[in-house]
Design a protein around this motif. Structure first.
Motif, mmCIF file in Angstrom:
data_model
loop_
_atom_site.group_PDB
_atom_site.id
_atom_site.type_symbol
_atom_site.label_atom_id
_atom_site.label_comp_id
_atom_site.label_asym_id
_atom_site.label_seq_id
_atom_site.Cartn_x
_atom_site.Cartn_y
_atom_site.Cartn_z
ATOM 1 N N ILE A 278 8.950 34.624 12.332
ATOM 2 C CA ILE A 278 7.580 35.060 12.607
ATOM 3 C C ILE A 278 7.069 34.347 13.855
ATOM 4 C CG2 ILE A 278 5.249 35.319 11.696
ATOM 5 C CD1 ILE A 278 7.341 36.785 10.036
ATOM 6 N N SER A 279 6.438 35.122 14.733
ATOM 7 C CA SER A 279 5.734 34.557 15.889
ATOM 8 C C SER A 279 4.389 35.241 16.029
ATOM 9 C CB SER A 279 6.553 34.728 17.175
ATOM 10 O OG SER A 279 7.673 33.874 17.190
ATOM 11 N N VAL A 280 3.545 34.669 16.889
ATOM 12 C CA VAL A 280 2.223 35.225 17.174
ATOM 13 C C VAL A 280 2.120 35.444 18.674
ATOM 14 C CG1 VAL A 280 -0.258 34.751 17.206
ATOM 15 C CG2 VAL A 280 1.099 34.192 15.171
ATOM 16 N N VAL A 281 1.646 36.632 19.086
ATOM 17 C CA VAL A 281 1.421 36.905 20.496
ATOM 18 C C VAL A 281 -0.081 37.022 20.740
ATOM 19 C CG1 VAL A 281 1.725 39.414 20.169
ATOM 20 C CG2 VAL A 281 1.961 38.396 22.448
ATOM 21 N N ASP A 282 -0.560 36.371 21.781
ATOM 22 C CA ASP A 282 -1.963 36.451 22.188
ATOM 23 C C ASP A 282 -2.161 37.767 22.941
ATOM 24 O OD1 ASP A 282 -4.406 36.140 23.783
ATOM 25 O OD2 ASP A 282 -4.375 34.065 23.068
ATOM 26 N N THR A 283 -3.043 38.623 22.445
ATOM 27 C CA THR A 283 -3.217 39.942 23.053
ATOM 28 C C THR A 283 -3.899 39.871 24.410
ATOM 29 O OG1 THR A 283 -5.317 40.259 21.892
ATOM 30 C CG2 THR A 283 -3.321 41.057 20.802
ATOM 31 N N ARG A 284 -4.505 38.708 24.748
ATOM 32 C CA ARG A 284 -5.188 38.580 26.043
ATOM 33 C C ARG A 284 -4.265 38.020 27.111
ATOM 34 N NH1 ARG A 284 -9.304 34.829 23.020
ATOM 35 N NH2 ARG A 284 -7.214 34.273 22.271
ATOM 36 N N THR A 285 -3.406 37.080 26.728
ATOM 37 C CA THR A 285 -2.579 36.405 27.726
ATOM 38 C C THR A 285 -1.095 36.766 27.637
ATOM 39 O OG1 THR A 285 -2.123 34.490 26.307
ATOM 40 C CG2 THR A 285 -4.173 34.453 27.606
ATOM 41 N N GLY A 286 -0.664 37.315 26.484
ATOM 42 C CA GLY A 286 0.745 37.597 26.278
ATOM 43 C C GLY A 286 1.559 36.389 25.862
ATOM 44 N N GLU A 287 0.906 35.238 25.700
ATOM 45 C CA GLU A 287 1.620 34.031 25.278
ATOM 46 C C GLU A 287 2.123 34.199 23.847
ATOM 47 O OE1 GLU A 287 0.754 29.273 24.450
ATOM 48 O OE2 GLU A 287 -0.793 30.561 25.325
ATOM 49 N N ILE A 288 3.379 33.797 23.600
ATOM 50 C CA ILE A 288 3.986 33.914 22.278
ATOM 51 C C ILE A 288 4.166 32.535 21.672
ATOM 52 C CG2 ILE A 288 6.059 34.613 21.020
ATOM 53 C CD1 ILE A 288 6.369 36.913 22.949
ATOM 54 N N ARG A 289 3.729 32.393 20.420
ATOM 55 C CA ARG A 289 3.782 31.118 19.711
ATOM 56 C C ARG A 289 4.622 31.272 18.438
ATOM 57 N NH1 ARG A 289 -1.108 30.926 19.136
ATOM 58 N NH2 ARG A 289 -1.475 31.425 16.950
ATOM 59 N N PRO A 290 5.763 30.569 18.328
ATOM 60 C CA PRO A 290 6.578 30.655 17.114
ATOM 61 C C PRO A 290 5.841 30.082 15.908
ATOM 62 C CG PRO A 290 7.837 29.738 18.943
ATOM 63 C CD PRO A 290 6.396 29.733 19.364
ATOM 64 N N ILE A 291 6.039 30.749 14.751
ATOM 65 C CA ILE A 291 5.415 30.317 13.496
ATOM 66 C C ILE A 291 6.456 29.873 12.481
ATOM 67 C CG2 ILE A 291 4.091 31.128 11.502
ATOM 68 C CD1 ILE A 291 2.362 30.549 13.883
ATOM 69 N N SER A 292 7.590 30.532 12.461
ATOM 70 C CA SER A 292 8.655 30.142 11.524
ATOM 71 C C SER A 292 9.976 30.089 12.266
ATOM 72 C CB SER A 292 8.738 31.114 10.338
ATOM 73 O OG SER A 292 9.348 32.333 10.717
ATOM 74 N N PHE A 293 10.902 29.311 11.711
ATOM 75 C CA PHE A 293 12.203 29.096 12.339
ATOM 76 C C PHE A 293 13.290 29.177 11.266
ATOM 77 C CE2 PHE A 293 8.891 26.713 14.457
ATOM 78 C CZ PHE A 293 9.065 27.011 15.805
ATOM 79 N N GLY A 294 14.535 29.153 11.680
ATOM 80 C CA GLY A 294 15.641 29.073 10.722
ATOM 81 C C GLY A 294 16.417 30.359 10.621
ATOM 82 N N VAL A 295 17.268 30.427 9.583
ATOM 83 C CA VAL A 295 18.193 31.543 9.437
ATOM 84 C C VAL A 295 17.812 32.462 8.285
ATOM 85 C CG1 VAL A 295 20.107 30.233 10.403
ATOM 86 C CG2 VAL A 295 19.705 30.167 7.931
ATOM 87 N N ASP A 296 16.650 32.255 7.665
ATOM 88 C CA ASP A 296 16.258 33.080 6.533
ATOM 89 C C ASP A 296 15.539 34.339 7.007
ATOM 90 O OD1 ASP A 296 17.333 31.382 4.560
ATOM 91 O OD2 ASP A 296 15.607 30.043 4.746
ATOM 92 N N TRP A 297 15.247 35.204 6.073
ATOM 93 C CA TRP A 297 14.645 36.502 6.367
ATOM 94 C C TRP A 297 13.142 36.397 6.156
ATOM 95 C CZ3 TRP A 297 16.489 41.659 3.656
ATOM 96 C CH2 TRP A 297 15.850 42.743 4.253
ATOM 97 N N ASP A 298 12.399 36.183 7.236
ATOM 98 C CA ASP A 298 10.941 36.121 7.190
ATOM 99 C C ASP A 298 10.387 37.463 7.662
ATOM 100 O OD1 ASP A 298 11.235 33.510 6.413
ATOM 101 O OD2 ASP A 298 10.796 32.663 8.388
ATOM 102 N N GLU A 299 9.436 38.017 6.918
ATOM 103 C CA GLU A 299 8.956 39.369 7.220
ATOM 104 C C GLU A 299 7.528 39.567 6.733
ATOM 105 O OE1 GLU A 299 11.071 42.379 5.106
ATOM 106 O OE2 GLU A 299 10.930 41.344 3.196
ATOM 107 N N GLU A 332 -2.248 28.575 13.754
ATOM 108 C CA GLU A 332 -2.006 27.797 14.970
ATOM 109 C C GLU A 332 -0.613 27.169 14.978
ATOM 110 O OE1 GLU A 332 -3.854 27.517 17.686
ATOM 111 O OE2 GLU A 332 -5.166 29.004 16.795
ATOM 112 N N GLY A 333 0.074 27.225 13.839
ATOM 113 C CA GLY A 333 1.410 26.656 13.742
ATOM 114 C C GLY A 333 1.454 25.490 12.786
ATOM 115 N N GLY A 334 2.626 25.138 12.344
ATOM 116 C CA GLY A 334 2.804 24.056 11.384
ATOM 117 C C GLY A 334 3.988 24.364 10.491
ATOM 118 N N GLN A 335 4.129 23.592 9.452
ATOM 119 C CA GLN A 335 5.248 23.763 8.531
ATOM 120 C C GLN A 335 4.868 24.773 7.447
ATOM 121 O OE1 GLN A 335 8.337 22.481 8.751
ATOM 122 N NE2 GLN A 335 8.886 23.710 6.976
ATOM 123 N N PRO A 336 5.553 25.922 7.347
ATOM 124 C CA PRO A 336 5.233 26.880 6.281
ATOM 125 C C PRO A 336 5.452 26.261 4.906
ATOM 126 C CG PRO A 336 6.602 27.896 7.977
ATOM 127 C CD PRO A 336 6.597 26.419 8.254
#
Length: 715
Positions: A278-299, A332-336
């Protein structure tokens, strides 16, 4: 086989409508179909009486199908889809209807020559958006509730995949397929057309559209318009096209419209999709911020009502048959963190299927055996309580913005699926908005019960049993076993059988019809789903064998009048049961896996070492062979009808051809029917009717449903 969890290809992308098909004993001619429809066979029951004549296949397929409820933001209106066959065009047409609660239901869309799909309310509730193909591919249109002319919003070459409406009401988030690299087209021009397997990895990306500017253009083309701009690009950020449950999109807009959370992978290929983050994209700037990492299936990410948190589903790939986790992380991000919850009403299966998040709580489907309801998780207390009323099994649901109004498609064993609306804050009874049952009021009544039996290893298995009215426990009758797909599907009690096989006609001929929820089915807990790991084919067949033995020993079925059918994974288990036992008088295999090794190499749905056989066919050939029906064919099998689509990429038709060759080479009676221009599911009504008719004729011949000797009490 090592197929990963059943993929729910997103409803409006590979919209083969429903998995359904059929076969004729002697011919495919219309004369046979017309004759059977004009005078369906009658069957005797106890004492030689006749069962009431039921509807023909055309009547069954013509019953309207209700779906995709969409509640307006304030809860005052509901959109829902109605699907009916267009026999002249040989297509299923889906259009949206509008119920405002203060007047008659009105048809809100009418796309000539094709269906309408994916309706979503405009923020103000005075209009809605939908997708339709009017000769330009799948495009978005805006429909005023007043009934005024619909506005074209997009004009995208090749159409789009999906969209979502921004809460601010001014924008749409678009999901578009990425075009192949230009160098591939240049190479084809110079060197001819060829494919290097694995070279092109399809992907999809997010774009943002200004609604009014796009309408002013007469429909915006993102490649030649100032009304549309790109948000994501590049490898690793391909938005995943489907979710496991097929309930939510894989992208979600924040309440203020400034961010979009999305699930993404290396490509749109399934083996990549199941390792998405999972990531988040800012619709004003296009900046992408990762929210989750790893090899699992996040959806299926969704923002909290205040936009401060993101909720998403996680399947742990190393233990993918365990319950799906609901994860929460600050936007804003952190540990899920896993969302822990406690039920007020217990359920057997704590596998949550996420619907949405309102100020009232987090809504999700949960299953308890053959019951399926919407429950609400309180974010503060973690308590879970039922939202939808008991008595109806809920297939689809949607909520108003405040979470106080829900519209849902409910079904039971007595009525067709219907649309209901209920105000949760008023403690009112559900209001039925549709009347599908009107098309079925003159159909004969059939008895429906939930039955269970013990397999030889003491595993209790449950199933749905349909019996003609008037049959008693003292009456012996033919038994037909129908196996669902998946394997992680579940069969619910239902009145309308319009999906795969001519159940209504079989019942009218006096047969009992059993739908087992064999081990591996969902609804019975993670441990039950895991019982087939390393032993697919044989494990499910134990449950089928136990069902047959239970019905024969109790005097409900004659051991020489038992049939078996199934489609997809159900076709696989039907083939395995037919080939590895001598219990059946007749069989029908629809789009079933016959050799797991062949299917591994040819299927595009995705297989991996983490699958049911936890290995590869090249490293464990004996295991893969033992799990394949082809390994058990001897030529002594029951007469077998094999049906398959020529364009099936999920279970390629080589499976069907292999089974047919083996059966006929070894002297068994078999018939192979390949349906042209057909994938894993049949999407055209004429072919669907033919598929069902072929099964009706095949079973009438080899199970002899209307023969006097199969009737208890007949001379």
């Amino acid at each position: 086989m090592s197929t990963l969890p059943k993929q729910r290809i997103i409803q409006n992308k590979v919209r083969d409508v429903y998995a359904r098909l059929a076969f004729c004993t002697f011919c495919l001619g219309l004369s046979s179909i017309a004759a059977a429809q004009a005078s369906p066979p009658r069957a005797c029951v106890a004492g030689g009486d006749q069962v009431l004549q039921g509807p023909d296949i055309t009547e069954v397929l013509s019953v309207p199908q209700i779906g995709t409820p969409r509640v307006s933001h304030d809860g005052s209106a509901v959109l829902y889809s109605v699907t009916t066959p267009d026999w002249n065009a040989n297509d299923f047409d889906t259009e949206f209807f509008l119920s405002t609660g203060n007047g008659p239901v009105v048809q809100a869309t009418n796309t000539l020559g094709g269906p309408s799909s994916n309706a979503q309310w405009a923020t103000g509730g005075d209009a809605f958006f939908y997708i339709a193909d009017r000769g330009q591919g799948m495009q978005i249109y805006r429909a005023p509730v007043s009934g005024a002319e619909h506005d074209q919003v997009t004009a995208i070459p090749g159409g789009l995949l999906d969209f979502a409406v921004s809460p601010n009401g001014d924008e749409l988030a678009l999901l578009l397929a990425e075009a192949p690299a230009p160098e591939l087209a240049a190479r084809a021009a110079e060197m001819g057309r060829f494919t290097i397997v694995g070279e092109h990895r399809p992907s999809a990306h997010l774009w943002l559209l200004d609604i009014e500017a796009a309408i002013a253009e007469g429909g915006a083309n993102p490649f030649d318009s100032k009304a549309v701009r790109r948000l994501t690009v590049g490898s690793g950020s391909s938005v995943t096209l489907f979710s496991e449950a097929g309930i939510r999109q894989n992208f979600s807009i924040s309440p203020d419209g400034n961010e979009i959370a999305f699930a993404h992978a290396e490509s749109a290929m399934i083996l990549d999709t199941i390792r998405s983050n999972i990531s988040v994209v800012d619709t004003r700037t296009g900046e992408i911020r990762p929210i989750s990492f790893g090899v699992d299936w996040d959806e299926t990410p969704v923002f909290s009502p205040d936009g401060e948190e993101i909720l998403f589903g996680r399947t742990v790939i190393s233990d993918w048959l365990d319950d799906k986790a609901l994860m929460i992380v600050p936007s804003e991000g952190g540990q899920p963190q896993r969302l822990e919850f406690t039920f007020n009403d217990g359920v057997a299966d704590t596998q949550p299927l996420l619907i949405g998040w309102s100020e009232q709580g987090i809504d999700a489907f949960f299953l308890d055996g053959v019951d399926r309801q919407v429950f609400r998780i309180d974010r503060e207390t973690a308590r879970v309580s039922r939202v939808t009323p008991q008595g109806l099994r809920v297939m689809e649901a949607d909520f108003s913005a405040d979470g106080n109004t829900v519209a849902f498609v409910g079904l039971d064993a007595e009525t067709a699926p219907e649309l209901y609306r209920v105000s949760l804050d008023a403690l009112a009874a559900p209001e039925r908005l549709s009347d599908v049952a009107a098309a079925m009021r003159n159909w004969p009544h059939h008895d429906v019960t939930i039955t269970s039996w013990l397999a030889d290893d003491d595993v209790r298995v449950e199933g749905v049993l349909y019996e003609p009215a008037g049959l008693t426990d003292a009456d012996v009758a033919p038994l037909i076993i129908v196996l669902h797909g998946g394997p992680r599907d579940v069969e619910f009690p239902r009145r309308l059988h319009n999906q795969l096989y001519p159940v209504e006609q079989w019942l009218s001929q006096g047969a009992r019809v059993l739908f087992p929820n064999y081990r591996g089915s969902t609804g019975y807990g993670a441990a039950f789903r895991q019982l087939i790991v390393g032993d697919i084919g044989r494990a499910e067949t134990r449950d089928v064998v136990a069902a047959v033995e239970s019905f024969v020993s109790s005097g409900l079925a004659a051991e020489d009048a038992i049939g078996i059918v199934g489609h997809s994974w159900g076709g696989y288990i039907a083939a395995f049961s037919m080939a590895s036992t001598d219990l059946f008088s007749v069989a029908s295999i629809g789009s079933g896996i016959i050799d797991n090794r062949v299917n591994y190499a040819l299927s595009t749905v995705g297989v991996a070492e983490e699958g049911y056989l936890e290995s590869l066919p090249w490293t464990s050939p004996d295991l893969w062979s033992a799990a394949s029906p082809i390994s058990y064919v001897t030529g002594d099998e029951a007469p077998t009808l094999i049906q398959h689509g020529t364009n099936d990429v999920v279970v390629p038709p080589a499976n069907a051809q292999m089974l047919y060759a083996a059966l006929t080479d070894l002297g068994a009676e078999a018939r192979l029917v390949l349906f042209d221009d057909t994938g894993h599911y049949v999407s055209r009504p004429m072919e669907l009717r033919t598929w069902m008719q072929q099964n009706l004729d095949w079973f009438a011949t080899y199970l002899c449903l209307d023969c006097p000797e199969n009737c208890s009490g007949a001379e």
